[in-house]
Design a protein around this motif. Structure first.
Motif, PDB file in Angstrom:
ATOM      1  N   UNK A  80      30.495  59.640  34.213  1.00  0.00           N
ATOM      2  CA  UNK A  80      30.476  59.177  32.821  1.00  0.00           C
ATOM      3  C   UNK A  80      30.167  60.302  31.842  1.00  0.00           C
ATOM      4  N   UNK A  81      29.445  61.316  32.269  1.00  0.00           N
ATOM      5  CA  UNK A  81      29.085  62.373  31.328  1.00  0.00           C
ATOM      6  C   UNK A  81      30.206  63.389  31.142  1.00  0.00           C
ATOM      7  N   UNK A  82      31.248  63.318  31.992  1.00  0.00           N
ATOM      8  CA  UNK A  82      32.295  64.329  31.953  1.00  0.00           C
ATOM      9  C   UNK A  82      33.574  63.828  31.287  1.00  0.00           C
ATOM     10  N   UNK A  83      34.004  62.614  31.605  1.00  0.00           N
ATOM     11  CA  UNK A  83      35.284  62.108  31.113  1.00  0.00           C
ATOM     12  C   UNK A  83      35.131  61.513  29.720  1.00  0.00           C
ATOM     13  N   UNK A  84      36.219  61.541  28.945  1.00  0.00           N
ATOM     14  CA  UNK A  84      36.156  60.957  27.597  1.00  0.00           C
ATOM     15  C   UNK A  84      35.883  59.459  27.672  1.00  0.00           C
ATOM     16  N   UNK A  85      36.522  58.762  28.594  1.00  0.00           N
ATOM     17  CA  UNK A  85      36.246  57.335  28.769  1.00  0.00           C
ATOM     18  C   UNK A  85      34.785  57.112  29.134  1.00  0.00           C
ATOM     19  N   UNK A  86      34.285  57.926  30.039  1.00  0.00           N
ATOM     20  CA  UNK A  86      32.901  57.795  30.460  1.00  0.00           C
ATOM     21  C   UNK A  86      31.927  58.020  29.319  1.00  0.00           C
TER      22      UNK A  86
ATOM     23  N   UNK B  83      38.775  70.054  27.668  1.00  0.00           N
ATOM     24  CA  UNK B  83      38.393  70.847  28.830  1.00  0.00           C
ATOM     25  C   UNK B  83      37.265  70.301  29.661  1.00  0.00           C
ATOM     26  N   UNK B  84      36.841  69.073  29.450  1.00  0.00           N
ATOM     27  CA  UNK B  84      35.660  68.567  30.140  1.00  0.00           C
ATOM     28  C   UNK B  84      35.929  68.196  31.594  1.00  0.00           C
TER      29      UNK B  84
END
Length: 250
Positions: free
Chosen positions: A137-143, A194-195
């Protein structure tokens, strides 16, 4: 359910068996399942045989085991995920027609972003997401959208770490992540270049039902693409999905 000598219940053992299957590992022998589920050979064979008999697992001609259609059928009956996907899909297709990249629908599940649907254009850029796949969750835009609107207890648990880096640009500092989440709640949108992959930018917005954020709608663009058209398309689609969810309750 009866406990094993090790103290775990039959339900826990069945779940461990089912969790040995992944998108990359859809066919296994019973011995492989037992090893990956940390079960004695006799227990693994008994559980697999019972799951095959019930249709939750199936065997091919080489007696390798895969997930059964009956499991898929049961999972969809009365599923809130199915209702959400059905409401979202026409509007995801509209985003796809406008943006011509990857369009995705995700929900929060066990502190991860679980993807319920993904539409992709043949010429779309890089994207590692798949249906029924998960991302931190901390990396993806949805997350990030899901985490921003999650209960405070969930946010604090994730912020406590560890926060794993998928790329050098993944936010792994808790204080910085807290600021990012506050900004998401203020603006209602995430733009995360770039995440997850350095060549891509994820953009996501929340979807609400009965006032609560229940999902995130996102697109994945090539890094050099302007995010503004996608933000507008996602906001339009999210509003339409929310209207469809309200209509479905009538």
């Amino acid at each position: 359910m009866a406990n094993s000598p090790s103290g775990d219940s039959m339900t826990a053992r069945i779940v461990r068996v089912l969790e040995t299957f992944t998108a990359e590992r859809s066919l296994q022998t019973t011995a492989e399942i037992g090893r990956r589920a940390s079960l004695p050979s006799t227990t693994a064979h008994r559980i697999v045989d019972e799951l095959v008999a019930s249709g939750l697992l199936e065997r091919d001609e080489d007696r390798r085991v895969h997930l059964g259609m009956h499991l898929w059928e049961l999972a969809l009956r009365g599923s809130t995920a199915l209702r959400l996907r059905q409401a979202a899909l026409p509007h995801m297709e509209a985003v796809q027609a406008r943006i011509r990249e990857h369009t995705q629908l995700a929900v929060l599940e066990q502190d991860e972003a679980l993807f319920l649907e993904r539409l992709s254009h043949p010429d779309a850029g890089a994207n590692i997401t798949r249906v029924a796949g998960r991302l931190p969750v901390h990396a993806s835009s949805s997350g990030l959208v899901l985490l921003a609107y999650a209960p405070a207890s969930v946010r604090e648990r994730v912020l406590a770490g560890p926060l794993r880096a998928l790329t050098p640009e993944t936010v792994t500092d808790a204080a910085r992540l807290r600021r990012v989440l506050a900004e998401v709640r203020r603006t209602g949108v995430v733009v995360a270049p770039g995440s997850v992959e350095t060549v891509s930018t994820g953009i996501a917005v929340p979807i609400r039902d009965r006032g609560e954020v229940v999902a995130a709608l996102s697109v994945v663009l090539p890094r050099e693409t302007s995010p503004e058209p996608s933000i507008a398309a996602l906001r339009d689609a999210a509003a339409a999905i929310e209207a469809a969810l309200r209509a479905d309750r009538r």
